[in-house]
Design an enzyme around this catalytic site. Structure first.
Site, PDB file in Angstrom:
ATOM      1  CE  LYS A  71      21.411  61.148  18.370  1.00 25.56           C
ATOM      2  NZ  LYS A  71      21.680  61.982  17.384  1.00 25.56           N
TER       3      LYS A  71
ATOM      4  NE  ARG B 260      30.364  61.472  11.416  1.00 20.12           N
ATOM      5  CZ  ARG B 260      30.045  62.690  10.928  1.00 20.12           C
ATOM      6  NH1 ARG B 260      30.930  63.537  10.445  1.00 20.12           N
ATOM      7  NH2 ARG B 260      28.585  62.820  10.876  1.00 20.12           N
TER       8      ARG B 260
HETATM    9  N1  BES Z   1      22.100  58.359  14.362  1.00 19.11           N
HETATM   10  C1  BES Z   1      22.453  59.861  14.031  1.00 19.11           C
HETATM   11  C2  BES Z   1      21.879  60.164  12.651  1.00 19.11           C
HETATM   12  C3  BES Z   1      20.670  60.696  12.802  1.00 19.11           C
HETATM   13  C4  BES Z   1      20.176  61.650  13.301  1.00 19.11           C
HETATM   14  C5  BES Z   1      19.636  59.941  12.148  1.00 19.11           C
HETATM   15  C6  BES Z   1      18.813  62.206  13.323  1.00 19.11           C
HETATM   16  C7  BES Z   1      18.173  60.238  12.224  1.00 19.11           C
HETATM   17  C8  BES Z   1      17.677  61.259  12.886  1.00 19.11           C
HETATM   18  C9  BES Z   1      24.007  60.154  14.011  1.00 19.11           C
HETATM   19  O1  BES Z   1      24.789  59.268  14.784  1.00 19.11           O
HETATM   20  C10 BES Z   1      24.114  61.456  14.313  1.00 19.11           C
HETATM   21  O2  BES Z   1      23.939  61.572  15.725  1.00 19.11           O
HETATM   22  N2  BES Z   1      24.498  62.589  13.633  1.00 19.11           N
HETATM   23  C11 BES Z   1      24.786  63.700  13.924  1.00 19.11           C
HETATM   24  C12 BES Z   1      26.227  64.135  13.346  1.00 19.11           C
HETATM   25  C13 BES Z   1      26.673  65.420  13.797  1.00 19.11           C
HETATM   26  C14 BES Z   1      27.034  65.412  15.093  1.00 19.11           C
HETATM   27  C15 BES Z   1      27.688  66.000  12.921  1.00 19.11           C
HETATM   28  C16 BES Z   1      23.577  64.271  13.392  1.00 19.11           C
HETATM   29  O3  BES Z   1      23.188  64.130  12.195  1.00 19.11           O
HETATM   30  O4  BES Z   1      23.133  65.196  13.905  1.00 19.11           O
HETATM   31 MN    MN Z   2      24.902  60.106  16.700  1.00 21.30          MN
END
Ligand code: BES
Ligand code: MN
Ligand code: ZN
Length: 496
Positions: A276, A350
């Protein structure tokens, strides 16, 4: 935890550093009139209460507060707190209770009283829970201010209510609910180096000691033996032992199928190799909020000794980039045999939930609810005001939605049509772990559905609602405790 006492004292008689009085908004801007039951208190304040209302300095709006200074005898301060417009739901009272306790905390009162007037049981429930939620703090990691500058945290509250049996039950419920929320919020506030997978083991052991719940703990080796290649690929980038923790509350008949609550417990989510961006990454300590919600709900349910069987399952680990971390393109096999192509290692929740949902099947569940901070996309769809609800059974989704509404955690359904499944088809494996940008929360839910085998199921995406990035007045900046309320209310609905 706030220590709560019920009392039948009149508002003019109670000795307290602060007395909160809750008033609903008037109609058409007309000034509020002083409730008859408060006339003696108003007299003690030399009419300041009635004058404040007549001048419309306080109108009873939602989150509105007004502080009156009292004498040294009786209530030293009287705080008017607005309930907002009728009808005065449980959620409204909870919010007002939290606002009141936060005023007491700002004033450094140490203790407070709250007048519940002739409140209904549902309103008392809300008030009691709200006071406790408003008094909640996480002081563990701060150096305390010097004694001369310190404002006392709120440690006790007396609720003034009528002597009724249903009031007592409501009081116990509100208190138990707050205890559950406190566990979830505490876990959510803890940074990733303090809340580790082991913390979930300890939390479960605490539940077991206090309430006699059964606990099952799996580590890396046990999960490997179960074939949980999906969960384990997320954990392979961290030296920390991943943990699958199951807690069993058996309050119902031995053969009654349990309600199973499943939670995503990413103690920190860096994204892994698909790392990230740095700004705001520290928020990802909240990525265990689903699991925190499960633990919190188990606490509430066990305290109330409801005649029902409930199992809580959490999957706890940390998503890290490292030389051993899973890479984009890798293919892993989940415990139901399905193969998954990893497209983005940041879609890790997931992957953890997949094996948990397969694991849930062994309890022969009546129903499974999972909660996860699963997708950033749910924030685009619903903002910070609603939990995303997903599932193939519309009636069950509606049951969860109502539980959320009742408990002040509104949710809203999104479609899980087959058409969206196209997006998670892989060229080399049975599935891919991301479906691209469009409908990101829906494709995540459809991915989970591949691991649901024959039991009724609803998925709650709490990524927008489990953590507030600003002070909301009734909730400080930080973990909200969502989805504790929804889980508890759903189980309560099934008990009745
Ligand atoms: N924990 C995150 C979801 C999240 C992102 C919560 C931003 C709150 C704020 C999750 O594990 C994640 O990173 N999801 C990705 C999925 C994507 C790579 C398909 C997302 O939402 O960007
Ligand atoms: Mn994630
Ligand atoms: Zn995550």
């Amino acid at each position: 935890m706030l220590s709560l006492l019920a009392s039948h004292a009149a508002p003019s008689q109670v000795q307290t550093p602060m007395l909160a009085v809750f008033l609903p908004a008037g109609t058409n801007g007309a000034p509020l009139s002083c409730p008859a039951a408060l006339a003696p208190l108003d007299a003690a304040l030399h009419g300041a209460l009635a004058r404040t209302l007549a001048r419309r300095d306080f109108r009873g709006g939602r989150d509105e507060t007004f502080v009156l200074t009292g004498a040294d005898d009786g209530a030293q301060r009287v705080v008017l707190v607005g309930l907002g417009k009728a009808p005065g739901t449980r959620a409204q009272w909870r919010r007002a209770g939290a606002v009141a306790a936060r005023v007491a905390a700002k004033l450094g009162c140490g203790g407070m009283a709250a007048w519940a007037q002739d409140a209904e049981p549902a309103q008392i429930e809300g008030l009691v829970a709200g006071l406790s939620l408003g008094a909640w703090t996480y002081p563990d990691l701060r150096t305390p201010a010097p004694a001369t500058e310190r404002r006392e945290p709120v440690t006790s509250a007396t609720v003034l209510l009528a002597d009724r049996d249903d009031a007592r039950a409501a009081f116990a419920f509100g208190d138990a609910l707050a205890a559950g929320y406190a566990i979830a919020r505490r876990l959510g506030m803890m940074p990733g180096n303090v809340c580790t997978p082991e913390t979930f083991v300890e939390t479960a052991q605490g539940l077991a000691e206090r309430h006699g719940l059964g606990v099952t703990v799996l580590g890396r080796a046990e999960m490997a033996a179960e074939g949980m290649g999906s969960f384990l690929c997320v954990a392979q980038g961290t030296p920390e032992e991943p943990r699958l923790v199951a807690v069993e509350y058996r309050g119902g008949a031995a053969d009654a199928p349990p309600i199973v609550l499943v939670g995503k417990g990413l103690c920190f989510d860096t994204g892994g190799i698909s790392i990230k961006p740095a700004p705001d990454m520290e928020w990802m300590k909240f990525d265990m909020s689903g699991a925190g919600g499960v633990m919190g709900a188990m606490e509430t349910i066990a305290r109330l000794k409801w005649p029902v069987n409930v199992v809580g399952i959490v999957g706890a680990t940390t998503n890290m980039p490292s030389g051993t971390a899973v890479k984009p393109g890798d293919v892993v096999r989940a415990s139901n045999g399905k193969t998954i192509e990893i497209i983005n290692t940041d879609a890790e929740g997931r992957l953890v939930l997949a094996d948990l949902l397969v694991f849930a099947k062994r309890y022969q569940p009546a129903v499974v609810l999972d909660a996860a901070t699963l997708t950033g996309a749910i924030v685009f769809a619903l903002g910070h005001n609603a939990v995303g609800l997903f599932g193939p059974d519309a009636a069950l989704v509606e049951e969860v939605r109502i539980a959320g509404e009742q408990s002040g955690e509104p949710g809203w359904p999104l479609p899980v049509w087959d058409e969206y499944r196209e997006q998670i088809k892989s060229d080399v494996a049975d599935l891919r772990n991301t479906g691209g940008r469009p409908a990101g929360s829906i494709t995540a839910a459809l991915f989970l559905q591949e691991f649901v085998d024959g039991y009724p199921w609803v998925h709650l995406d709490v990524a927008g609602t489990a953590y507030s990035q600003s002070d909301l007045g009734w909730v400080p900046k930080g973990p909200t405790g969502t989805p504790v309320g929804t889980f508890v209310e759903f189980v309560r609905g099934r008990v009745r």
